[in-house]
Design an enzyme around this catalytic site. Structure first.
Site, short mmCIF file in Angstrom:
data_model
loop_
_atom_site.label_atom_id
_atom_site.label_comp_id
_atom_site.label_asym_id
_atom_site.label_seq_id
_atom_site.Cartn_x
_atom_site.Cartn_y
_atom_site.Cartn_z
N ALA A 50 -2.10 -9.72 -1.69
CA ALA A 50 -3.09 -9.45 -0.63
C ALA A 50 -2.58 -9.65 0.79
CB ALA A 50 -4.30 -10.36 -0.84
N ALA A 55 1.92 -15.11 -8.73
CA ALA A 55 0.85 -14.44 -9.49
C ALA A 55 1.24 -14.19 -10.94
CB ALA A 55 0.50 -13.11 -8.82
N ALA A 85 4.47 -6.29 -5.17
CA ALA A 85 5.82 -5.73 -5.11
C ALA A 85 6.75 -6.93 -5.07
CB ALA A 85 6.01 -4.86 -3.88
N TYR A 135 13.78 7.05 -7.29
CA TYR A 135 12.42 6.51 -7.44
C TYR A 135 11.76 6.97 -8.75
CZ TYR A 135 8.33 3.98 -6.22
OH TYR A 135 7.33 3.04 -6.26
P1 NAI Z 1 4.56 -5.42 0.23
O1 NAI Z 1 5.94 -5.98 0.08
O2 NAI Z 1 4.05 -5.16 1.60
O3 NAI Z 1 3.48 -6.41 -0.48
C1 NAI Z 1 3.74 -7.09 -1.64
C2 NAI Z 1 2.67 -8.15 -1.88
O4 NAI Z 1 2.96 -8.78 -3.15
C3 NAI Z 1 2.63 -9.28 -0.85
O5 NAI Z 1 1.29 -9.68 -0.66
C4 NAI Z 1 3.38 -10.42 -1.54
O6 NAI Z 1 3.03 -11.73 -1.11
C5 NAI Z 1 2.95 -10.19 -2.97
N1 NAI Z 1 3.83 -10.78 -3.97
C6 NAI Z 1 5.12 -10.50 -4.25
N2 NAI Z 1 5.55 -11.27 -5.28
C7 NAI Z 1 4.51 -12.04 -5.66
C8 NAI Z 1 4.32 -13.02 -6.65
N3 NAI Z 1 5.29 -13.36 -7.51
N4 NAI Z 1 3.11 -13.63 -6.73
C9 NAI Z 1 2.10 -13.31 -5.87
N5 NAI Z 1 2.23 -12.38 -4.93
C10 NAI Z 1 3.41 -11.74 -4.81
O7 NAI Z 1 4.53 -4.14 -0.69
P2 NAI Z 1 3.74 -2.74 -0.67
O8 NAI Z 1 4.67 -1.69 -0.18
O9 NAI Z 1 2.41 -2.88 -0.05
O10 NAI Z 1 3.59 -2.48 -2.23
C11 NAI Z 1 2.41 -2.77 -2.96
C12 NAI Z 1 2.29 -1.77 -4.09
O11 NAI Z 1 2.16 -0.47 -3.52
C13 NAI Z 1 3.54 -1.73 -4.99
O12 NAI Z 1 3.12 -1.54 -6.32
C14 NAI Z 1 4.28 -0.50 -4.49
O13 NAI Z 1 5.11 0.07 -5.47
C15 NAI Z 1 3.10 0.40 -4.15
N6 NAI Z 1 3.40 1.52 -3.25
C16 NAI Z 1 4.09 1.33 -2.07
C17 NAI Z 1 4.42 2.42 -1.28
C18 NAI Z 1 5.18 2.26 0.00
O14 NAI Z 1 5.70 3.26 0.51
N7 NAI Z 1 5.28 1.09 0.56
C19 NAI Z 1 4.01 3.80 -1.66
C20 NAI Z 1 3.21 3.87 -2.85
C21 NAI Z 1 2.95 2.78 -3.63
#
Ligand code: NAI
Length: 395
Positions: A49, A112, A140, A235
């Protein structure tokens, strides 16, 4: 402490508390300007989050639907002489704003994937919220310690089957080069699926269901990416894509579970490629994003995480109609990215991009601005020359 950006490759190792707060406020203002989502979620669990799409989901639920939210994330607090990670500051700023608006917002910082954090979360839902009607799964992570075996799985971003070579950009130095990546081993494929696949999402949903913490009709969504052919080897058809296939498998199982629980649903939303901490680590993709931003801005269709998720919630999930699903049952908010006129323009630019033409052919400037904003830098109204207090307690 005076905090300046310190970029090391695809990460920035510093973050600015007031800058992160200003970034969060921009997203809150964006949602407020769009208005209230009728029949939006009321009690929401967001796993992942604190940044990116998960933070956008939390802000949309809170300020677009007046929802109570519980956020789970894994962020590092400040240490002696070192700022905290941006998600730490983002969450504090978000929580202050939500509570100032009279809305419930609580946080759990920890792994998590672990049983302990799941238990803490379930206990808090039971005590404070009773049940949740939306679970957003937006993790992620580069690694996962499996709660049953104790094995530490590491995810890799590699092609599958054969080596892959393509253009990439060092976004910090502005150098375009060719990257060659060897294919993943079977073990690396399995490890990446263990980290970024659907098993953990299922564990969360099964645990919530068993403890009767899901409201009748509850929904759950996890995020994925498909993108254009130029990135498929790394990807869609690479290790991360195989993990996302497993996430889709999990979506179907969770969907069946939620259907039995009062007619709810679970699904994958395919989102647009955007600058986040997770996407900046993927080879080739940042160059694609820099071109995509240029093309989509020129067409007036560029969106960030917050606009994407507002559109998902307001036009798909909570508009009282059924989801517009693709042939595989996924919601598509990458629809504007994948429009033929956008992809044709990207395809035309791609072969000619060089270090020298980067500034003209792509929106590398916009990419860098967005990247620094993730860490709270470059926000209007923030005095980056002033002393700031990096030690802030989590709320
Ligand atoms: P981000 O890196 O901004 O956010 C990741 C989140 O996961 C953060 O809140 C972090 O604290 C949390 N996190 C990571 N490891 C954790 C753990 N072990 N326990 C608890 N929390 C943990 O990543 P983003 O880009 O927002 O990615 C989120 C989802 O969206 C992923 O599934 C990604 O594949 C997907 N996505 C991302 C795109 C992009 O271009 N950035 C495009 C389409 C999908």
């Amino acid at each position: 402490m005076i905090i300046k950006p310190k970029v090391r490759g695809f990460v920035c190792v510093t973050a600015h508390p007031e800058g992160c707060a200003a970034h969060v406020q921009e997203w809150i203002d964006c949602v407020k300007a769009k208005g209230i989502i009728q029949s939006g979620p009321k009690k929401v669990l967001v796993i992942g989050a604190s940044t990116g799409y998960g933070l956008a989901s939390r802000i949309t639920a809170t300020f677009g639907a007046n929802a109570a939210t519980l956020g789970v994330f894994f962020e590092r607090p400040s240490e002696e002489g070192r700022s905290a990670t941006p998600g730490w500051y983002n969450t504090i700023a978000f929580t202050r704003a939500a509570r100032a608006a009279g809305l419930y917002a609580k946080n759990i910082n920890g792994d998590a994937f672990s049983l302990d954090i799941k238990k803490q979360t379930l206990d808090l839902i039971r005590a404070d919220l009773g049940q949740v009607d939306l679970v957003v799964y937006s993790l992620a992570s580069p690694r996962r310690i499996h709660p049953a075996t104790g094995i530490a799985h590491r995810s890799v971003l590699k092609p599958v089957g054969q080596s892959y070579s393509n253009k990439t950009v060092d976004t910090d130095k502005g150098i375009v080069s060719t990257v060659a990546i060897e294919p993943a081993t079977e073990q690396e494929i399995a490890d990446t699926t263990a980290v970024m696949g659907g098993e953990d999402w299922e564990m969360w949903m099964n645990a919530l269901s068993e403890e009767n913490l899901l409201a009748p009709g509850a929904q759950s969504v996890a995020y994925s990416y498909i993108g254009p052919e130029v990135t498929w080897a790394i990807y869609k058809k690479g290790t991360i894509g195989l993990a996302k296939n497993d996430l889709e498998r999990a979506a179907q199982k969770i969907d069946s579970l939620l259907k039995l629980k009062g007619g709810g649903r679970a699904f994958i939303s395919v989102n647009k490629a955007l600058v986040t901490q997770a996407s900046s680590a993927i080879p080739v993709v940042p160059l694609y994003i820099a071109i995509l931003y240029k093309v989509m801005k020129a067409h007036g269709t560029h969106e960030g995480c917050i606009e994407q998720i507002f559109r998902l919630f307001s036009e798909q999930m909570f508009n009282g109609k059924s989801l517009q699903r693709d042939e595989a049952g996924r919601a598509r908010i990458d629809d504007w990215e994948m429009r033929p006129e956008i992809q044709n323009a990207v395809r035309q630019i791609w072969p000619g991009v060089t270090t020298e033409s980067l500034g003209n052919d792509t929106d590398i400037a916009g990419y860098r601005t967005e990247f620094l904003k993730l860490f709270g830098f470059g926000l209007a109204g923030v005095n980056y020359e002033a002393e700031t207090e990096p030690h802030v307690l989590m709320l």
